[in-house]
Each structure stands twice: as structure tokens, then as C-alpha cells.
Write a protein that holds these residues in place. Structure first.
Motif, PDB file in Angstrom:
ATOM      1  N   ALA A 375      30.091   7.503  28.078  1.00 23.58           N
ATOM      2  CA  ALA A 375      29.812   7.897  26.696  1.00 23.58           C
ATOM      3  C   ALA A 375      29.317   9.332  26.614  1.00 23.58           C
ATOM      4  N   GLU A 376      29.567   9.942  25.458  1.00 28.35           N
ATOM      5  CA  GLU A 376      29.027  11.279  25.178  1.00 28.35           C
ATOM      6  C   GLU A 376      28.119  11.232  23.948  1.00 28.35           C
ATOM      7  N   GLY A 377      27.878  10.016  23.471  1.00 28.66           N
ATOM      8  CA  GLY A 377      27.004   9.853  22.309  1.00 28.66           C
ATOM      9  C   GLY A 377      26.941   8.389  21.950  1.00 28.66           C
ATOM     10  N   LEU A 378      26.358   8.138  20.782  1.00 35.54           N
ATOM     11  CA  LEU A 378      26.204   6.763  20.301  1.00 35.54           C
ATOM     12  C   LEU A 378      26.772   6.662  18.899  1.00 35.54           C
ATOM     13  N   VAL A 379      27.369   5.519  18.613  1.00 37.22           N
ATOM     14  CA  VAL A 379      27.669   5.197  17.214  1.00 37.22           C
ATOM     15  C   VAL A 379      26.529   4.318  16.726  1.00 37.22           C
ATOM     16  N   GLU A 380      25.973   4.677  15.577  1.00 31.02           N
ATOM     17  CA  GLU A 380      24.866   3.903  15.013  1.00 31.02           C
ATOM     18  C   GLU A 380      25.400   3.069  13.858  1.00 31.02           C
ATOM     19  N   LEU A 381      25.293   1.764  13.988  1.00 36.22           N
ATOM     20  CA  LEU A 381      25.692   0.872  12.891  1.00 36.22           C
ATOM     21  C   LEU A 381      24.422   0.399  12.185  1.00 36.22           C
ATOM     22  N   PRO A 382      24.423   0.401  10.848  1.00 35.03           N
ATOM     23  CA  PRO A 382      23.196   0.156  10.088  1.00 35.03           C
ATOM     24  C   PRO A 382      22.669  -1.268  10.253  1.00 35.03           C
ATOM     25  N   ASP A 383      21.422  -1.486   9.772  1.00 31.94           N
ATOM     26  CA  ASP A 383      20.765  -2.789   9.927  1.00 31.94           C
ATOM     27  C   ASP A 383      21.561  -3.919   9.275  1.00 31.94           C
ATOM     28  N   GLY A 384      22.181  -3.619   8.153  1.00 30.94           N
ATOM     29  CA  GLY A 384      22.920  -4.651   7.422  1.00 30.94           C
ATOM     30  C   GLY A 384      24.282  -4.954   8.059  1.00 30.94           C
ATOM     31  N   ALA A 385      25.010  -5.843   7.414  1.00 30.84           N
ATOM     32  CA  ALA A 385      26.346  -6.201   7.901  1.00 30.84           C
ATOM     33  C   ALA A 385      27.319  -5.066   7.619  1.00 30.84           C
ATOM     34  N   VAL A 386      28.230  -4.831   8.539  1.00 31.32           N
ATOM     35  CA  VAL A 386      29.317  -3.878   8.259  1.00 31.32           C
ATOM     36  C   VAL A 386      30.614  -4.365   8.883  1.00 31.32           C
ATOM     37  N   GLU A 387      31.685  -4.022   8.198  1.00 30.24           N
ATOM     38  CA  GLU A 387      33.032  -4.250   8.729  1.00 30.24           C
ATOM     39  C   GLU A 387      33.579  -2.881   9.077  1.00 30.24           C
ATOM     40  N   VAL A 388      33.799  -2.658  10.345  1.00 30.27           N
ATOM     41  CA  VAL A 388      34.363  -1.371  10.747  1.00 30.27           C
ATOM     42  C   VAL A 388      35.809  -1.597  11.156  1.00 30.27           C
ATOM     43  N   ALA A 389      36.695  -0.793  10.595  1.00 29.66           N
ATOM     44  CA  ALA A 389      38.102  -0.804  11.002  1.00 29.66           C
ATOM     45  C   ALA A 389      38.447   0.632  11.376  1.00 29.66           C
TER      46      ALA A 389
END
Ligand code: AMP
Ligand code: MG
Length: 403
Positions: A375-389
């Protein structure tokens, strides 16, 4: 998330940590050339304007715009950087001038060498430029007495250039932050120089955390490794409290039988926060040992790194006097898909592909140290639910910013 437990949101844990910490006191003076990474203890002001005098921005010919003509007689001599023209330029003449040379009295405009033609003692111009063309005004970058670098600034290579250009030879800085790093666990073997049996593992966290601390321009103090033994951990923390301003431990931060770090900190170390609603790295201890803040990171190297970046680095910045600094994040399109449930924040090992989209490591397995290295970094997904496509905007935190 296991029910029945109060999980602390990341932002809440950060806020508590931030409120519990205070900056180092004291000031020392260092030579500007040695101040990289140090934190300014006082505003630094320009001792002199930059540039100190109006000068030429190109190689060419200088003249007074009011007496400009297509052809001018050429004065004898020249103006070069560090070798000013002797005296004033007589009215109606031009003078050879080189980049960085201060404008002689009587010169306010410079024309490029490439647009000029010298024949004998005369120079002819292809065109007459605007007044002031190709010159730099005195103080156009910064005026004498102006605020050059503010208190609390962590000095970069460019800051050293600015301070030097302005004649600032010494800077008042905060004491260098000392960060101690301690690994814990009966299974840990301190160094890959030593043999490890199949039930033993080499210490991966300590070299990583020591290197991180160095990247923060801190003095990294190696507190070595302690087995899962309260007395040994306490002794290492005692040393850390004497020699450091911040202690990072890894391992033993959960509530299991052998989680002596969290037990010790609860009993003797004024534990301030506990289970964080994040993945990776739920167990995180924020405490104080003999007045020195301790951040008890999870043992898992992936979680240890993520927690170090999200909690320890802003904490270190605050203690060093540079203020709590949120990590830099860019919004980029995802190159992956994921359906995330609510209840905790997630950090995925990621890097940008050639199109600038964030791709994530093939596995979210918390034991996959190779993914950290990938890795060269991080993806931050928020506290709530998310649908990532693929194509969904996500927050990307480059590791480079954590240095
Ligand atoms: P703990 O937080 O002590 O329960 O440890 C969680 C996991 O991380 C276990 O698999 C440990 O063996 C591993 N671990 C703990 N400390 C280290 C370390 N310094 N280097 C590599 N792995 C570690
Ligand atoms: Mg352990």
C-alpha cells in the motif's frame, strides 16, 4: 460489532486524546540549517526584504523606460549578480545586465538578450517591453519585518530556504519530541538476528514504529521488548517515562488474559479511552504513565500502523507544539467495490492506480503485513454504511503525508 459493548467512534477517541494532551514546554535556539522538522516556538520575521533590491529576472539589457528607443548607445561595463554596475546609468543609454544583478540607478526595465542585437557600441531591440518588464521589485517576495514563518510551524526544507534568504540565522524551536517504542508479547523475538522457534515471531512493529517516529522528526527511543509480564512492562514504561515525551506500545491492548498493557494502564496509568469502533485496530489504550502519555497500539502490525497514523501521529504533532494535524485526504474514484456495514470506520490498504483511482489490497486480513508494504496509503470508509462501486468517490490518505 459485538453487542453490549460501548464502542467509541474514531472521532470521539481523537477528540478525547486531543483534549488530554498538551504541548512540550521550553525553547531552544538552533542554526537555521539544522532546524529541519523542528517546531517553531516563536514567530520568525524577515530581517531583510527579499529580494533586498530590485534586480534583473533575465539576462539582457537594462534601460530607463522613459528614454526607451529602438536603438540605444551601450554603456561601458555591465551589471552582474554579485557585481553591481559602478555608478548610475547615463540617461538615454542601455547597459548589459545579467540575471540577479541589482538594477543600476537609471534602469527600471530589462529586455531579453534574445530580443536584442549589439553592433559595436550600440544595441537595437526587436520591440520595447512594458515598464518594469523582466525585473523583480525589492521586497516583492517578502518585505523586511513581515511574518515569515509562524509559531507552531514544523519546518520543511523550503522553510529553511525562506529563513536563510531573509537573513534569519537562528530559530527558536521547541525541544525535539522523544517518542519511545515498546513491543510486548511472550511470542515476540526482539530481532531477526536471533533465532525464532515456530511459536515465536520476530518483532515487526518496533522497527516500523521507530521509523515512523523518525519520519515525524522525533527522537525515536527504543524501549525494546517486554514479555507478557506486568513487572517487565512496568519497568519498560518507567524507563519510557524518564526518557520520552510520548510512549507507543504495541500488543497486549485488548482485554484478554495476557493483555497486561491494558490492565497495567487501567490500574496505574489513568486509562482515558478504550475500544475504538474502527477496523483494523479496535483495541487501543490511551493513557498516562507517570505523567507521560502512552498510546497502547494493537499488536497486529496492520492495526498498529493504522492506529499509529490516525491517533499517534496527530498526538505527536500536538505534543511537539505543531498542533493536532488531521491527515491529508483526497477524494478519488474507487477502483474496487465493497459493501460496508454501519458501526465502525474502516481503513483499507490502498494505492492509486495509473488513472488516479484507489485500488485496495486483495485481502483485508489483518495479518497481511505484505499488504502494508504494497500500500501507499489508506482508503477511509466512514462510520456509517456505504456501498462502494468502481467510480464511487472515496477518501484516500497518502502515507507520504504522515511523514
Ligand atoms: P495482541 O494485541 O498482543 O493480542 O497481539 C495481536 C497479534 O499481533 C498477535 O498475533 C501477536 O502475535 C501479533 N503481534 C503482537 N506484537 C507484535 C509485534 N511486535 N510484531 C509482530 N506481530 C505482533
Ligand atoms: Mg499479545
Amino acid at each position: 460489532m459485538p453487542p453490549g459493548v460501548d464502542w467509541l467512534p474514531v472521532a470521539e477517541a481523537q477528540a478525547r486524546l486531543r483534549a488530554a494532551l498538551s504541548p512540550l514546554k521550553g525553547t531552544e535556539e538552533v542554526a537555521t540549517g539544522e532546524a529541519l522538522g523542528r517546531v517553531l516556538a516563536a514567530d520568525a520575521f524577515a530581517r531583510r526584504s527579499n529580494p533586498p533590491r530590485a534586480n534583473a529576472a533575465v539576462d539582457g539589457f537594462g534601460f530607463a523606460h522613459e528614454s526607451a528607443a529602438e536603438e540605444l548607445p551601450l554603456a561601458e561595463g555591465r551589471a552582474a549578480a554579485g557585481q553591481p554596475f559602478a555608478g548610475a546609468l547615463p540617461k538615454g543609454q542601455a547597459v548589459k545586465i545579467l540575471t540577479g544583478a541589482i538594477l543600476p540607478e537609471g534602469v527600471d526595465t530589462v529586455i531579453l538578450q534574445e530580443e536584442s542585437h549589439v553592433t559595436g557600441a550600440r544595441v537595437r531591440f526587436d520591440r520595447i517591453p512594458k515598464r518594469g518588464a523582466n525585473t523583480r521589485m525589492a521586497g516583492e517576495d517578502m518585505a523586511e519585518g513581515a511574518l515569515a514563518l509562524p509559531k507552531g510551524r514544523r519546518l520543511t526544507p523550503a522553510d529553511l530556504a525562506l529563513a536563510s534568504a531573509l537573513g534569519i540565522a537562528r530559530l527558536a524551536v521547541r525541544p525535539r519530541l522523544r517518542v519511545g517504542v515498546l513491543s510486548t508479547g511472550d511470542e515476540i523475538i526482539a530481532s531477526p538476528d536471533l533465532p525464532a522457534l515456530p511459536h515465536q515471531i520476530w518483532d515487526a512493529n518496533r522497527p516500523m514504529l521507530l521509523a515512523l517516529a523518525q519520519g515525524w522528526a522525533a527522537e525515536a527511543v527504543d524501549l525494546r521488548h517486554a514479555p507478557d509480564d506486568p513487572a517487565a512492562i512496568a519497568a519498560a514504561l518507567d524507563r519510557g517515562a524518564r526518557e520520552c515525551d510520548l510512549i507507543l506500545t504495541s500488543g497486549g491492548a485488548s482485554a484478554g488474559d495476557e493483555d497486561h498493557v491494558s490492565r497495567l494502564l487501567t490500574e496505574q496509568g489513568e486509562l482515558t479511552a478504550w475500544r475504538i469502533a474502527m477496523k483494523p485496530g479496535r483495541p487501543l489504550a490511551l493513557a498516562c504513565w507517570q505523567g507521560v502519555p502512552v498510546i497502547g497500539l494493537p499488536g497486529n502490525p496492520v492495526a498498529a500502523l493504522v492506529c499509529a497514523l490516525i491517533f499517534a501521529r496527530p498526538a505527536a504533532s500536538l505534543i511537539a507544539g505543531a498542533g493536532w494535524r488531521e491527515p491529508l485526504a483526497f477524494t478519488v474514484p474507487a477502483a474496487f467495490g465493497k459493501s460496508k456495514r454501519p458501526g465502525r470506520r474502516e481503513y483499507l490498504r490502498a494505492r492509486l492506480n495509473a488513472d488516479g483511482a484507489a485500488e485496495v489490497f486483495e485481502s483485508e486480513g489483518s495479518g497481511r503485513i505484505s499488504g502494508l508494504s504494497w500500500a501507499e496509503g489508506l482508503v477511509e470508509l466512514p462510520d456509517g454504511a456505504v456501498e462502494v462501486a468502481p467510480g464511487t468517490p472515496v477518501r484516500y490518505l497518502p502515507f507520504a503525508h504522515f511523514q
